[in-house]
Design a protein around this motif. Structure first.
Motif, PDB file in Angstrom:
ATOM      1  N   THR A  96      -1.411  -1.101 -10.204  1.00 42.73           N
ATOM      2  CA  THR A  96      -1.476   0.333 -10.003  1.00 42.73           C
ATOM      3  C   THR A  96      -2.121   0.952 -11.232  1.00 42.73           C
ATOM      4  O   THR A  96      -2.112   0.354 -12.315  1.00 42.73           O
ATOM      5  CB  THR A  96      -0.077   0.941  -9.745  1.00 42.73           C
ATOM      6  N   SER A 150       0.831  -1.205   0.000  1.00 43.52           N
ATOM      7  CA  SER A 150       0.000   0.000   0.000  1.00 43.52           C
ATOM      8  C   SER A 150       0.868   1.259   0.000  1.00 43.52           C
ATOM      9  O   SER A 150       0.544   2.243  -0.675  1.00 43.52           O
ATOM     10  CB  SER A 150      -0.973   0.007   1.179  1.00 43.52           C
ATOM     11  N   HIS A 151       1.962   1.236   0.719  1.00 42.48           N
ATOM     12  CA  HIS A 151       2.878   2.380   0.733  1.00 42.48           C
ATOM     13  C   HIS A 151       3.484   2.592  -0.651  1.00 42.48           C
ATOM     14  O   HIS A 151       3.531   3.718  -1.160  1.00 42.48           O
ATOM     15  CB  HIS A 151       3.975   2.189   1.777  1.00 42.48           C
ATOM     16  N   GLU A 164       1.381   6.295  -7.274  1.00 46.60           N
ATOM     17  CA  GLU A 164       0.219   6.984  -7.806  1.00 46.60           C
ATOM     18  C   GLU A 164       0.165   8.473  -7.472  1.00 46.60           C
ATOM     19  O   GLU A 164      -0.385   9.252  -8.234  1.00 46.60           O
ATOM     20  CB  GLU A 164      -1.053   6.274  -7.363  1.00 46.60           C
ATOM     21  N   LYS A 165       0.734   8.880  -6.370  1.00 43.34           N
ATOM     22  CA  LYS A 165       0.652  10.287  -5.984  1.00 43.34           C
ATOM     23  C   LYS A 165       1.827  11.121  -6.490  1.00 43.34           C
ATOM     24  O   LYS A 165       1.742  12.333  -6.539  1.00 43.34           O
ATOM     25  CB  LYS A 165       0.525  10.412  -4.476  1.00 43.34           C
ATOM     26  N   GLY A 166       2.907  10.462  -6.878  1.00 37.43           N
ATOM     27  CA  GLY A 166       4.082  11.187  -7.347  1.00 37.43           C
ATOM     28  C   GLY A 166       3.997  11.531  -8.818  1.00 37.43           C
ATOM     29  O   GLY A 166       3.228  10.956  -9.579  1.00 37.43           O
ATOM     30  N   GLU A 167       4.793  12.505  -9.208  1.00 37.05           N
ATOM     31  CA  GLU A 167       4.922  12.887 -10.611  1.00 37.05           C
ATOM     32  C   GLU A 167       6.237  12.304 -11.117  1.00 37.05           C
ATOM     33  O   GLU A 167       7.290  12.915 -10.964  1.00 37.05           O
ATOM     34  CB  GLU A 167       4.919  14.413 -10.745  1.00 37.05           C
ATOM     35  N   LYS A 224       2.267   1.615  -3.528  1.00 36.70           N
ATOM     36  CA  LYS A 224       1.208   2.021  -4.454  1.00 36.70           C
ATOM     37  C   LYS A 224       0.900   3.512  -4.313  1.00 36.70           C
ATOM     38  O   LYS A 224       0.757   4.223  -5.306  1.00 36.70           O
ATOM     39  CB  LYS A 224      -0.047   1.183  -4.207  1.00 36.70           C
ATOM     40  N   LYS A 225       0.819   4.003  -3.077  1.00 34.49           N
ATOM     41  CA  LYS A 225       0.574   5.432  -2.853  1.00 34.49           C
ATOM     42  C   LYS A 225       1.709   6.273  -3.419  1.00 34.49           C
ATOM     43  O   LYS A 225       1.472   7.310  -4.037  1.00 34.49           O
ATOM     44  CB  LYS A 225       0.413   5.722  -1.355  1.00 34.49           C
ATOM     45  N   LEU A 226       2.927   5.842  -3.200  1.00 34.49           N
ATOM     46  CA  LEU A 226       4.090   6.560  -3.707  1.00 34.49           C
ATOM     47  C   LEU A 226       4.051   6.636  -5.236  1.00 34.49           C
ATOM     48  O   LEU A 226       4.278   7.699  -5.821  1.00 34.49           O
ATOM     49  CB  LEU A 226       5.369   5.869  -3.237  1.00 34.49           C
ATOM     50  N   LYS A 283      -1.136   3.641 -12.724  1.00 40.47           N
ATOM     51  CA  LYS A 283      -0.129   4.284 -13.572  1.00 40.47           C
ATOM     52  C   LYS A 283       0.593   3.261 -14.441  1.00 40.47           C
ATOM     53  O   LYS A 283       0.686   2.087 -14.100  1.00 40.47           O
ATOM     54  CB  LYS A 283       0.899   5.014 -12.718  1.00 40.47           C
TER      55      LYS A 283
END
Length: 75
Positions: free
Chosen positions: A43, A15-16, A22-25, A18-20, A45
């Motif tokens: 994911t 989960s960590h 999906e939320k990053g550019e 996946k968040k990294l 992306k």
């Protein structure tokens, strides 16, 4: 900037990661994993996968990973 993420069989840490992702550019994302985890982790992306046979000796894993990263990471 590119992101390289290692995903193991320990699904609690996914989960960590996946968040990294999906939320990053990110310019591109490369996921280094084993075959089983590669099939289960998803994911939204676009990502590139490097799937390793974790039963290989460390020296072989290093050689394979190094070669594949050079092919996938664009400078």
């Amino acid at each position: 900037m590119d992101l390289i993420v290692c995903i193991s069989g320990e699904e609690k840490s996914w989960s960590h990661a996946k968040k990294l992702i999906e939320k990053g550019e990110w310019g591109q994302v490369v996921i280094v994993t084993d075959d089983k985890s590669s099939k289960k982790f998803s994911t939204s992306k676009k990502v590139a996968h490097i799937v390793l046979d974790v039963d290989l000796p460390a020296a072989e894993l290093i050689a394979i990973l190094s070669k594949q990263l050079k092919e996938k990471i664009k400078k």
